[in-house]
Design an enzyme around this catalytic site. Structure first.
Site, PDB file in Angstrom:
ATOM      1  N   TYR A 159      22.735  67.570  40.259  1.00 53.37           N
ATOM      2  CA  TYR A 159      21.880  69.088  40.224  1.00 53.37           C
ATOM      3  C   TYR A 159      20.051  68.578  40.286  1.00 53.37           C
ATOM      4  CZ  TYR A 159      21.479  73.215  39.327  1.00 53.37           C
ATOM      5  OH  TYR A 159      20.512  75.157  39.453  1.00 53.37           O
ATOM      6  N   SER A 160      19.786  69.208  40.981  1.00 51.38           N
ATOM      7  CA  SER A 160      17.857  69.222  41.403  1.00 51.38           C
ATOM      8  C   SER A 160      18.125  67.847  41.453  1.00 51.38           C
ATOM      9  CB  SER A 160      17.679  69.551  40.029  1.00 51.38           C
ATOM     10  OG  SER A 160      16.056  69.512  40.030  1.00 51.38           O
TER      11      SER A 160
END
Length: 548
Positions: free
Chosen positions: A211-212
């Protein structure tokens, strides 16, 4: 969600015995999963800014009489604080953070083992930990039948500092320098490949996700993996949640500027010999380094094109179809997407120091090469004025351009490169896009309602509450929209060019959208042309850089 734990011993054959925990929902007779926190995947380096060391073949975690204690969590690399996501607590820091958290379904594993879902946490590569993610209910309640591995890795200047001095120091012991956080992640992947069968996992079915900044890490890990011989390949499929590659990472000459700024902030003369500079840096406590790092102009410690983990030709391989060709050869499927309102959280991470366009430029240079910033700004602010739909530069305009550079525009450009490159290689059959416009009520305690479906507000969706509680309606909607198809994706229920896991998209512009009312619609991409145009202009700017 309230849970209870009881001790659980796991015999890992030649690796010895560890003590984890069986996690159960409070008041229920059933178990969610087995949890092993802080399982070592590598030995720490002999010095700061050296490579972590593989576990020797003789390494054991413990014995039946004295099992290795793996019921807490992974070590926390020193890092700056940020909202409730990363409280700054030097007492909790350790530079020996080379552990992972492993979540295992209960019951007997399938004949070939459970599929493996490796998740790399985010945090701009500056902070973060796997300890903030909870896969218990995902495994126990949502029937996500996979072994989940979440590694810690070095972040900020501990994981991504680069300089000529460091490079010479590393060469003296036969190592490369820079991108240590990525090398840590690769060690965790290699440990998973070699050891996950001991937990009931299938080493031949590993999905790497993140994520990210974890999604950006997935891109770089995939790029590295695709360069390896088939016999050393690890990644079967990949998920990139809310991030994308943007430009070729900074060159060594560009990251040297940051190193020199750090020395100056710490009062270390630039005229000292290289070994003396490093000796002083290595003698300082972590907090002193972090505090100085926050004060310099280039305060974001990012990847470097080091010619080791990251090749100078990385983005050229996107342009000419080489990257897509290798994905097709290995049939590596890729799920990727975004949240509707990414910009609101992005706006509060190290915002510009003044309410001016010049301050926005200075702030962007902390992340991206200067030539890229100067190409991007006119595309977003063509007349150099604050756009009419923005109230200020320091939060509104800043949040928009940062989210576009980190996610929205660049993800569309990345997809374009995989499907419409100069080599004529179309990998669209491997791509599965999504967009989330749905927000779980439990997020209201963590983020302002007015931020909408912002960056990281979908944690409770992907992790079935992530330790909190989804309502019955949210569970139904989330399972149908995301978790059911994701589980089938991880199981490997597809063949090349086919969608057998129920995603429903096709081609480069089709997006599976989780709508605010809980329904799912397959839609065209309204931002496609804008994103691809920005990507092309930034690639032109990057290719015009002088040869070093």
């Amino acid at each position: 969600m309230e849970t209870s734990r009881r001790s659980y011993l796991k015999d890992l054959a030649h690796r010895g015995v560890i003590q984890g925990a069986t996690i159960s929902p409070t008041g229920e007779n059933s178990d969610f999963c087995h949890y092993f926190g802080g399982v070592r995947y590598a030995l720490p380096p002999l010095q700061r800014w050296r490579r972590a060391r593989r576990l020797p073949s003789t390494f054991t975690y413990g014995t039946q009489q004295s099992p290795g204690q793996c019921d807490s969590g992974a070590g926390l690399c020193p890092q700056p604080g940020f909202l409730q996501l990363s409280p700054e607590n030097p007492d909790a820091w350790t530079e020996d953070c080379f552990q992972c958290n492993v979540w295992v379904p209960t019951g007997e594993a399938p004949k070939d083992g459970w599929p493996v879902f490796v998740f790399i946490h985010g945090g701009w590569l500056q902070f973060g930990s796997p300890n903030g993610f909870n896969a218990g209910a995902l495994l126990g309640e949502a029937d996500f039948n996979a072994v989940v591995v979440m590694p810690a890795y070095r972040v900020n200047l501990f994981g991504f500092l680069y300089s000529t001095e460091l490079a010479e120091d590393a060469a003296s012991v036969g190592e490369t320098v820079g991108n240590h956080g990525f090398w840590d992640q690769r060690l965790a992947l290699e440990w998973t490949k070699e050891n996950i069968h001991l937990f009931g996992g299938n080493p031949d079915n590993i999905t790497i996700s993140g994520y990210s900044a974890g999604a950006n890490s997935v891109f770089h890990q995939l790029a590295y993996d695709l360069r390896q011989p088939d016999s050393h390949a690890i990644v079967r499929q990949a998920c990139m949640f809310s991030n994308s590659p943007a430009v070729q990472p900074k060159s060594p000459a560009e990251t040297q500027i940051q190193f020199n700024q750090l020395l100056t902030a710490l009062g270390i003369p630039l005229t000292l010999p290289g070994n003396e500079k490093l000796a002083r840096l290595r003698s300082l406590p972590a907090k002193a380094l972090l505090d100085a790092g926050k004060t310099i102009d280039v305060h974001q410690f990012r990847p470097t094109t080091d010619s080791g983990f990251i090749l100078p030709t990385l983005f050229e391989s996107l342009d000419n179809g080489g990257f897509a060709r290798r994905m097709l050869a290995r049939n590596v499927r890729l799920m990727l997407g975004e949240c509707r309102d990414e910009r609101y959280l992005y706006a509060v991470w190290f915002p510009p120091k003044a309410n001016t366009l010049s301050a926005v430029r200075t702030r962007l240079i902390a992340d991206y090469p200067e030539r890229i910033v100067d190409a991007a700004l006119p595309l977003h602010f063509p007349n150099g004025q604050l756009p009419s739909d923005c109230k200020d530069w320091v939060s509104d305009a800043w949040g928009k351009i940062y989210a576009d550079m980190q996610v929205h525009h660049m993800q569309r450009g990345f997809i374009h490169a995989l499907t419409s490159n100069t080599g004529g290689v179309d990998a669209s059959s491997l791509l599965y896009r999504y967009r989330i416009e749905y927000r779980a009520k439990c997020m209201d305690k963590a983020m302002p309602i007015e931020w909408g479906v912002t960056h990281s507000s979908d944690y409770p969706l992907w992790f079935w509450g992530n330790g909190d509680v989804l309502t019955p309606t949210e569970k139904k909607n989330t399972y149908e929209a995301l978790i059911g198809p994701l589980s089938r994706f991880v199981q490997g229920q597809t063949a090349a060019g086919q969608d057998k896991f129920g995603w429903g998209t096709s081609g480069q512009e089709n997006v599976r959208t989780f709508k605010p009312d809980g329904t799912v619609k397959i839609e065209g991409d309204a931002m496609w042309n804008e994103g691809v145009n920005v990507w092309k202009k930034l690639r032109q700017a990057d290719m015009s850089k002088p040869k070093l």
